[in-house]
Design a protein around this motif. Structure first.
Motif, PDB file in Angstrom:
ATOM      1  N   SER A 165       0.835  -1.081   0.022  1.00 51.01           N
ATOM      2  CA  SER A 165       0.027   0.025   0.188  1.00 51.01           C
ATOM      3  C   SER A 165       0.804   1.225  -0.057  1.00 51.01           C
ATOM      4  O   SER A 165       2.239   1.143   0.332  1.00 51.01           O
ATOM      5  CB  SER A 165      -0.883  -0.115   1.331  1.00 51.01           C
ATOM      6  N   ALA A 182       1.806   5.128   1.045  1.00 52.24           N
ATOM      7  CA  ALA A 182       1.704   6.219   2.154  1.00 52.24           C
ATOM      8  C   ALA A 182       2.629   7.214   2.178  1.00 52.24           C
ATOM      9  O   ALA A 182       3.601   7.304   1.431  1.00 52.24           O
ATOM     10  CB  ALA A 182       2.052   5.675   3.621  1.00 52.24           C
ATOM     11  N   ASP A 228       8.041   9.234   8.875  1.00 49.33           N
ATOM     12  CA  ASP A 228       6.891   9.337   9.684  1.00 49.33           C
ATOM     13  C   ASP A 228       5.753   9.247   8.557  1.00 49.33           C
ATOM     14  O   ASP A 228       5.429   9.941   7.611  1.00 49.33           O
ATOM     15  CB  ASP A 228       6.815  10.644  10.570  1.00 49.33           C
ATOM     16  N   ALA A 229       4.817   8.688   8.878  1.00 46.23           N
ATOM     17  CA  ALA A 229       3.645   8.513   7.826  1.00 46.23           C
ATOM     18  C   ALA A 229       2.468   7.727   8.715  1.00 46.23           C
ATOM     19  O   ALA A 229       2.694   6.772   9.258  1.00 46.23           O
ATOM     20  CB  ALA A 229       3.904   7.336   6.717  1.00 46.23           C
ATOM     21  N   ASP A 230       1.315   8.645   8.605  1.00 48.00           N
ATOM     22  CA  ASP A 230       0.150   8.035   9.454  1.00 48.00           C
ATOM     23  C   ASP A 230       0.441   7.591  10.604  1.00 48.00           C
ATOM     24  O   ASP A 230      -0.127   6.848  11.074  1.00 48.00           O
ATOM     25  CB  ASP A 230      -0.650   6.720   8.709  1.00 48.00           C
ATOM     26  N   GLY A 231       1.304   8.441  11.427  1.00 49.69           N
ATOM     27  CA  GLY A 231       1.429   8.247  12.854  1.00 49.69           C
ATOM     28  C   GLY A 231       2.503   7.168  13.176  1.00 49.69           C
ATOM     29  O   GLY A 231       2.576   6.843  14.311  1.00 49.69           O
ATOM     30  N   LYS A 232       2.870   6.486  12.046  1.00 53.01           N
ATOM     31  CA  LYS A 232       3.844   5.096  12.252  1.00 53.01           C
ATOM     32  C   LYS A 232       5.104   5.885  11.766  1.00 53.01           C
ATOM     33  O   LYS A 232       5.365   6.699  10.835  1.00 53.01           O
ATOM     34  CB  LYS A 232       3.455   4.045  11.399  1.00 53.01           C
ATOM     35  N   TYR A 280       8.853   4.593   9.814  1.00 56.62           N
ATOM     36  CA  TYR A 280       9.287   3.448   8.893  1.00 56.62           C
ATOM     37  C   TYR A 280      10.560   3.688   8.636  1.00 56.62           C
ATOM     38  O   TYR A 280      11.051   5.028   8.604  1.00 56.62           O
ATOM     39  CB  TYR A 280       8.407   3.721   7.693  1.00 56.62           C
ATOM     40  N   ARG A 333       8.731  15.456   1.744  1.00 59.18           N
ATOM     41  CA  ARG A 333       7.606  14.378   1.752  1.00 59.18           C
ATOM     42  C   ARG A 333       7.669  13.326   0.681  1.00 59.18           C
ATOM     43  O   ARG A 333       8.110  13.901  -0.500  1.00 59.18           O
ATOM     44  CB  ARG A 333       6.404  15.199   1.748  1.00 59.18           C
ATOM     45  N   THR A 385       6.451   9.603  -1.384  1.00 59.93           N
ATOM     46  CA  THR A 385       5.491   8.523  -1.437  1.00 59.93           C
ATOM     47  C   THR A 385       6.183   6.926  -1.026  1.00 59.93           C
ATOM     48  O   THR A 385       7.104   6.820  -1.828  1.00 59.93           O
ATOM     49  CB  THR A 385       4.632   8.489  -2.820  1.00 59.93           C
TER      50      THR A 385
END
Ligand SMILES: [Zn+2]
Ligand SMILES: [Zn+2]
Ligand SMILES: [Zn+2]
Length: 355
Positions: A178, A180, A313-317, A319, A337, A339
């Protein structure tokens, strides 16, 4: 491996009419007088011993016997007419030879007890010295029956099932991806340069393979190769001796031998470049640098290593991602930023610039 003849042993045969054991040379049964037929086989005697008598040795080496085509009597090789009926032996059945009868073993065997009268007889006797009954070698105990195999238990099947499920899950999750939007939060890089120095390093090899500049250590004689013929610095090695049927009441004892060629196998030391230390530089910016080096005399630069890590940081997680090289790493400015393509296991599989 060439075969060597150790010697000859007399075999025996058992009369199918009366059960008497006969010496290999006997052409007719010593019990009932029946001739030995060509279907009867020679066996190893209970007590084996090498033939020493000259004319017995000559007979043993002569060749397989021939059965008379008229009366079946065994006749030694080279005879033209049957000793029993005088018939022409041309076309008579020549006894087979060459079959392996068993291991050669002259160790004294225990005395045999006569099954009829109980008299003890030496293992080399074929008949009871008291009553004349045929003597039998004691029957070797049968090997224990193999333990019945149990069915496969339930537990291994459950474990196997779980492993299959885990593997399937791994492939499904890693294939499922997916996207993010990730913001660069943290950078880290590390670069290192190995420092090499010449040090004595120990090796082993055949003496004639040791480099000329090496310091020779201890040597040991070892088998370098094997050959069929004796030669300088060889050791003879023979396998177990065994007896082959000659088809005339005697057996040929043979063994396979070869020669081990011995040679010096040595420890030696040579000076080699060895990693003795490393200088390391690290940082958390987009400006990776190689550490400065300061070599002592006798040192030189070794391998260079570099590793890079970016945390998004992506969607509060959070990586973690490892760029392939410095060129890629310096693109990830803090706060920029990107993808992220994330698979089902939470690993970033690729990063692309936002459109
Ligand atoms: Zn007989
Ligand atoms: Zn005959
Ligand atoms: Zn007896």
């Amino acid at each position: 491996m060439p075969e060597e003849t150790v010697g000859y042993v007399e075999l025996e045969w058992t009369c199918t009419h009366c059960g008497t054991k006969n010496p290999g040379q006997a052409q007719t049964c010593t019990g009932c007088g029946a001739p030995m037929s060509d279907s009867q086989k020679f066996d190893l005697p209970s007590q084996q011993k090498l033939i020493t008598e000259q004319n017995e040795l000559a007979n043993a080496a002569a060749g397989p016997d021939i059965h008379c085509p008229f009366c079946g009597t065994r006749n030694p090789t080279g005879t033209t007419h049957c000793s029993h009926c005088g018939g022409d032996l041309t076309g008579g059945a020549v006894r087979t030879q060459g079959e392996v009868l068993g291991a050669f073993d002259t160790a004294p065997k225990p005395d045999l007890k006569c099954p009829y009268c109980g008299t003890m007889n030496s293992a080399s006797e074929l008949k009871c010295s008291h009553c004349g009954a045929a003597l039998q070698a004691p029957v070797a105990p049968k090997p224990a029956a193999p333990v019945a195999r149990k069915g496969i238990g339930v537990v291994p099947i459950i474990i196997l099932g779980l492993v299959i499920v885990a593997c399937a899950a791994f492939f499904i999750l890693s294939a499922h991806t997916s996207n993010a939007v990730g913001v660069v939060r943290l950078l880290s890089w590390q670069r290192s340069i190995a420092i090499m120095e010449q040090k004595p390093v120990q090796h082993k090899d055949w003496k004639d393979q040791v480099p000329s500049d090496a310091k020779l250590g201890t040597c040991q004689q070892q088998v370098r190769r094997t050959q069929d013929q004796p030669g300088p610095n060889t050791q003879k090695v023979c396998g177990t001796a065994f007896t082959k049927n000659l088809g005339n009441g005697a057996g040929q004892v043979v063994q396979s031998c070869h020669y081990n060629v011995m040679d010096d196998y040595c420890d030696y030391t040579v000076n080699e470049w060895v990693k003795v230390d490393a200088v390391v530089a690290k940082g958390n910016d987009t400006n990776p640098q190689w550490p400065s080096t300061n070599f002592n005399s006798g040192q030189r630069e070794g391998n260079r290593d570099e590793t890079y890590k970016v945390t998004f940081d992506a969607d509060g997680k959070s990586y973690s991602y490892s760029p392939h090289d410095a060129q890629e790493f310096i693109l990830y400015r803090p706060g920029s930023r990107w993808t992220l393509t994330v698979n089902g296991l939470g690993a970033v599989t690729s990063v692309t610039a936002m459109k």
